[in-house]
Enzyme design. Structure first.
Site, PDB file in Angstrom:
ATOM      1  N   ALA A  62      88.972  -7.136 -37.750  1.00 33.04           N
ATOM      2  CA  ALA A  62      88.342  -7.406 -36.445  1.00 33.04           C
ATOM      3  C   ALA A  62      86.959  -6.786 -36.327  1.00 33.04           C
ATOM      4  O   ALA A  62      86.464  -6.559 -35.226  1.00 33.04           O
ATOM      5  CB  ALA A  62      89.247  -6.893 -35.324  1.00 33.04           C
ATOM      6  N   GLY A  63      86.320  -6.497 -37.476  1.00 28.27           N
ATOM      7  CA  GLY A  63      84.963  -5.951 -37.435  1.00 28.27           C
ATOM      8  C   GLY A  63      84.955  -4.455 -37.187  1.00 28.27           C
ATOM      9  O   GLY A  63      85.972  -3.769 -37.369  1.00 28.27           O
ATOM     10  N   ASP A  65      85.356  -0.925 -35.699  1.00 29.62           N
ATOM     11  CA  ASP A  65      86.276  -0.364 -34.700  1.00 29.62           C
ATOM     12  C   ASP A  65      85.435   0.090 -33.510  1.00 29.62           C
ATOM     13  O   ASP A  65      84.696   1.077 -33.593  1.00 29.62           O
ATOM     14  CB  ASP A  65      87.059   0.822 -35.296  1.00 29.62           C
ATOM     15  CG  ASP A  65      88.136   1.295 -34.341  1.00 29.62           C
ATOM     16  OD1 ASP A  65      87.834   1.415 -33.130  1.00 29.62           O
ATOM     17  OD2 ASP A  65      89.266   1.527 -34.794  1.00 29.62           O
ATOM     18  N   LEU A  66      85.559  -0.665 -32.427  1.00 30.39           N
ATOM     19  CA  LEU A  66      84.707  -0.413 -31.260  1.00 30.39           C
ATOM     20  C   LEU A  66      85.167   0.806 -30.470  1.00 30.39           C
ATOM     21  O   LEU A  66      84.440   1.293 -29.612  1.00 30.39           O
ATOM     22  CB  LEU A  66      84.689  -1.659 -30.363  1.00 30.39           C
ATOM     23  CG  LEU A  66      84.098  -2.917 -31.018  1.00 30.39           C
ATOM     24  CD1 LEU A  66      84.293  -4.133 -30.120  1.00 30.39           C
ATOM     25  CD2 LEU A  66      82.627  -2.729 -31.343  1.00 30.39           C
ATOM     26  N   HIS A  84      76.241  -0.957 -45.786  1.00 27.19           N
ATOM     27  CA  HIS A  84      75.438  -1.539 -46.869  1.00 27.19           C
ATOM     28  C   HIS A  84      75.948  -1.224 -48.276  1.00 27.19           C
ATOM     29  O   HIS A  84      75.891  -2.108 -49.146  1.00 27.19           O
ATOM     30  CB  HIS A  84      73.962  -1.178 -46.669  1.00 27.19           C
ATOM     31  CG  HIS A  84      73.372  -1.879 -45.490  1.00 27.19           C
ATOM     32  ND1 HIS A  84      72.080  -1.722 -45.066  1.00 27.19           N
ATOM     33  CD2 HIS A  84      73.923  -2.777 -44.617  1.00 27.19           C
ATOM     34  CE1 HIS A  84      71.869  -2.481 -43.995  1.00 27.19           C
ATOM     35  NE2 HIS A  84      72.975  -3.124 -43.703  1.00 27.19           N
ATOM     36  N   ASP A 139      75.320  -8.543 -38.618  1.00 28.73           N
ATOM     37  CA  ASP A 139      74.890  -7.569 -39.627  1.00 28.73           C
ATOM     38  C   ASP A 139      75.856  -7.565 -40.800  1.00 28.73           C
ATOM     39  O   ASP A 139      76.640  -8.502 -40.978  1.00 28.73           O
ATOM     40  CB  ASP A 139      74.726  -6.169 -38.991  1.00 28.73           C
ATOM     41  CG  ASP A 139      76.023  -5.583 -38.454  1.00 28.73           C
ATOM     42  OD1 ASP A 139      77.102  -6.041 -38.863  1.00 28.73           O
ATOM     43  OD2 ASP A 139      75.953  -4.653 -37.628  1.00 28.73           O
TER      44      ASP A 139
HETATM   45  O1  T3D Z   1      76.859   0.183 -36.278  1.00 29.41           O
HETATM   46  C1  T3D Z   1      77.616  -0.613 -35.780  1.00 29.41           C
HETATM   47  O2  T3D Z   1      78.557  -0.321 -35.072  1.00 29.41           O
HETATM   48  C2  T3D Z   1      77.264  -2.018 -36.019  1.00 29.41           C
HETATM   49  C3  T3D Z   1      78.385  -2.780 -36.592  1.00 29.41           C
HETATM   50  C4  T3D Z   1      78.930  -3.763 -35.840  1.00 29.41           C
HETATM   51  C5  T3D Z   1      79.775  -4.654 -36.562  1.00 29.41           C
HETATM   52  C6  T3D Z   1      80.750  -5.469 -35.756  1.00 29.41           C
HETATM   53  O3  T3D Z   1      81.726  -5.803 -36.347  1.00 29.41           O
HETATM   54  S1  T3D Z   1      80.470  -5.905 -34.140  1.00 29.41           S
HETATM   55  C7  T3D Z   1      81.924  -6.864 -33.748  1.00 29.41           C
HETATM   56  C8  T3D Z   1      83.123  -6.002 -33.458  1.00 29.41           C
HETATM   57  N1  T3D Z   1      84.326  -6.781 -33.277  1.00 29.41           N
HETATM   58  C9  T3D Z   1      84.592  -7.489 -32.176  1.00 29.41           C
HETATM   59  O4  T3D Z   1      83.805  -7.590 -31.238  1.00 29.41           O
HETATM   60  C10 T3D Z   1      85.966  -8.132 -32.098  1.00 29.41           C
HETATM   61  C11 T3D Z   1      86.816  -7.404 -31.064  1.00 29.41           C
HETATM   62  N2  T3D Z   1      88.172  -7.931 -31.084  1.00 29.41           N
HETATM   63  C12 T3D Z   1      88.506  -9.102 -30.527  1.00 29.41           C
HETATM   64  O5  T3D Z   1      87.690  -9.820 -29.967  1.00 29.41           O
HETATM   65  C13 T3D Z   1      89.953  -9.507 -30.582  1.00 29.41           C
HETATM   66  O6  T3D Z   1      90.722  -8.362 -30.801  1.00 29.41           O
HETATM   67  C14 T3D Z   1      90.230 -10.522 -31.747  1.00 29.41           C
HETATM   68  C15 T3D Z   1      89.602 -11.885 -31.382  1.00 29.41           C
HETATM   69  C16 T3D Z   1      89.667 -10.039 -33.072  1.00 29.41           C
HETATM   70  C17 T3D Z   1      91.765 -10.710 -31.896  1.00 29.41           C
HETATM   71  O7  T3D Z   1      92.344 -10.971 -30.635  1.00 29.41           O
HETATM   72  P1  T3D Z   1      93.920 -10.882 -30.463  1.00 29.41           P
HETATM   73  O8  T3D Z   1      94.224 -11.353 -29.087  1.00 29.41           O
HETATM   74  O9  T3D Z   1      94.591 -11.583 -31.602  1.00 29.41           O
HETATM   75  O10 T3D Z   1      94.309  -9.340 -30.641  1.00 29.41           O
HETATM   76  P2  T3D Z   1      94.032  -8.151 -29.596  1.00 29.41           P
HETATM   77  O11 T3D Z   1      95.200  -7.976 -28.704  1.00 29.41           O
HETATM   78  O12 T3D Z   1      92.696  -8.306 -28.956  1.00 29.41           O
HETATM   79  O13 T3D Z   1      93.924  -6.896 -30.611  1.00 29.41           O
HETATM   80  C18 T3D Z   1      95.078  -6.258 -31.138  1.00 29.41           C
HETATM   81  C19 T3D Z   1      94.798  -4.760 -31.152  1.00 29.41           C
HETATM   82  O14 T3D Z   1      93.678  -4.522 -32.020  1.00 29.41           O
HETATM   83  C20 T3D Z   1      94.385  -4.236 -29.775  1.00 29.41           C
HETATM   84  O15 T3D Z   1      94.852  -2.910 -29.673  1.00 29.41           O
HETATM   85  P3  T3D Z   1      95.908  -2.492 -28.526  1.00 29.41           P
HETATM   86  O16 T3D Z   1      95.324  -2.889 -27.222  1.00 29.41           O
HETATM   87  O17 T3D Z   1      97.151  -3.296 -28.873  1.00 29.41           O
HETATM   88  O18 T3D Z   1      96.084  -1.028 -28.714  1.00 29.41           O
HETATM   89  C21 T3D Z   1      92.884  -4.230 -29.859  1.00 29.41           C
HETATM   90  O19 T3D Z   1      92.274  -3.319 -28.977  1.00 29.41           O
HETATM   91  C22 T3D Z   1      92.682  -3.816 -31.301  1.00 29.41           C
HETATM   92  N3  T3D Z   1      91.357  -4.255 -31.774  1.00 29.41           N
HETATM   93  C23 T3D Z   1      90.940  -5.505 -32.017  1.00 29.41           C
HETATM   94  N4  T3D Z   1      89.681  -5.507 -32.413  1.00 29.41           N
HETATM   95  C24 T3D Z   1      89.270  -4.221 -32.419  1.00 29.41           C
HETATM   96  C25 T3D Z   1      90.343  -3.415 -31.991  1.00 29.41           C
HETATM   97  N5  T3D Z   1      90.242  -2.093 -31.901  1.00 29.41           N
HETATM   98  C26 T3D Z   1      89.035  -1.546 -32.188  1.00 29.41           C
HETATM   99  N6  T3D Z   1      87.979  -2.271 -32.587  1.00 29.41           N
HETATM  100  C27 T3D Z   1      88.049  -3.587 -32.720  1.00 29.41           C
HETATM  101  N7  T3D Z   1      86.973  -4.292 -33.187  1.00 29.41           N
END
Ligand code: T3D
Length: 257
Positions: A62-63, A65-66, A84, A139
């Protein structure tokens, strides 16, 4: 087993599994450091002829960890330090690299797959750049790889709209190599990787270097490059053995040298 990923070598295939399934394998600095080290190990190990990157559980990655990034973080420095090295290790690997996208791939999770040679996508997986949805630029290599893979128009659309696409759409865009049915996903990934492991590995490295050079060179420079690489390929054990096998009407067995 490292802390946040698994590294296993089997039948000449190194499988690197992102292992934070509860967070859909979202990337932390620890995970990225482990990934860079594992890629280095696989790239150096002569017994490894293919590298597979996949995820544990229902997600691929999921990219970033936010939840673990502090608001004070300088994203540029973080990219330089943690992402990188992983992008370079994948993109510059002389071995074939396969992203086995077992579930959702978002943000930098999708970016890492773009640095691989092949993307095998689970039929139910979804893919999204997603960066725009949280106010960031794509990125981890995506701005370099995506336009080259699918063309500027579609790359711009995916980057600016942040749309989620299905495995089927990914294949139709040439973003995915293959869409694999859920029931056969693991078996087909294994067969695909094994097929690659049985090919002339050293020559695969030459092909990859030659093709990468095409982005920076003109025709004359590329003709010069192909002379160099074909000369090297012609001296490999695999080439000599393949020609002998052809003459003897036998199937060649490639050893990767
Ligand atoms: O320096 C830098 O930081 C720059 C780098 C940036 C790089 C990037 O990758 S930016 C993009 C980051 N990723 C996202 O924005 C995606 C965020 N996640 C989502 O939109 C959704 O989770 C998904 C579409 C990927 C999946 O949705 P779904 O409904 O199948 O699952 P969910 O319920 O949303 O997620 C399940 C669990 O994973 C949930 O935890 P919980 O609530 O059960 O405790 C969720 O919070 C966790 N999770 C999902 N994505 C992330 C995450 N936790 C931390 N970081 C995440 N990116």
């Amino acid at each position: 087993m490292k802390q946040e990923m698994m590294y296993v070598v089997n039948d000449q295939v190194a499988t690197l599994t992102l292992a934070r399934p509860k967070q859909l394998n979202a990337l932390t600095s620890t995970l990225l450091e482990e990934l860079a080290a594992a890629l280095e190990e696989a790239n150096q190990d002569d017994a490894v002829r293919v590298i597979v990157l996949t995820g544990e559980g229902r997600g691929f990655c999921a990219g970033q960890d936010l939840k673990t990034v502090s608001p004070e973080l300088d994203h540029g420095e973080y990219l330089h330090q943690y992402y990188h090295p992983v992008v370079r290790a994948l993109a510059k690997s002389k071995k074939p690299t396969v992203a086995a996208i077992n579930g959702v791939a978002a943000g930098a999770g999708l970016s890492l797959t773009l640095a691989c040679d092949f993307r095998l996508v689970h039929a139910e997986a979804t893919l999204s750049l997603g960066f725009i949805n949280i106010g960031l630029v794509p990125d981890a290599g995506a701005p370099y790889f995506l336009p080259r893979l699918i063309g500027a128009a579609k790359a711009t659309e995916l980057a600016l709209l942040g749309d989620t696409i299905s495995a089927e759409e990914a294949v139709s865009l040439n973003l995915a190599t293959r869409r694999l049915e859920a029931d056969h996903f693991e078996a087909e990934v294994k067969a695909f990787a094994q097929g690659l492991a049985n090919r002339p590995t050293k020559v695969i490295g030459y092909i990859k270097q030659l093709q990468a050079a095409s982005y920076e060179n003109n025709l004359e420079e590329m003709l010069a490059q192909e002379i160099i690489y074909q000369s090297r390929a012609g001296k490999t054990e695999d080439h000599r053995h393949a020609v002998e096998s052809f003459i003897e009407k036998k199937r060649p067995v490639f050893v990767g040298r």
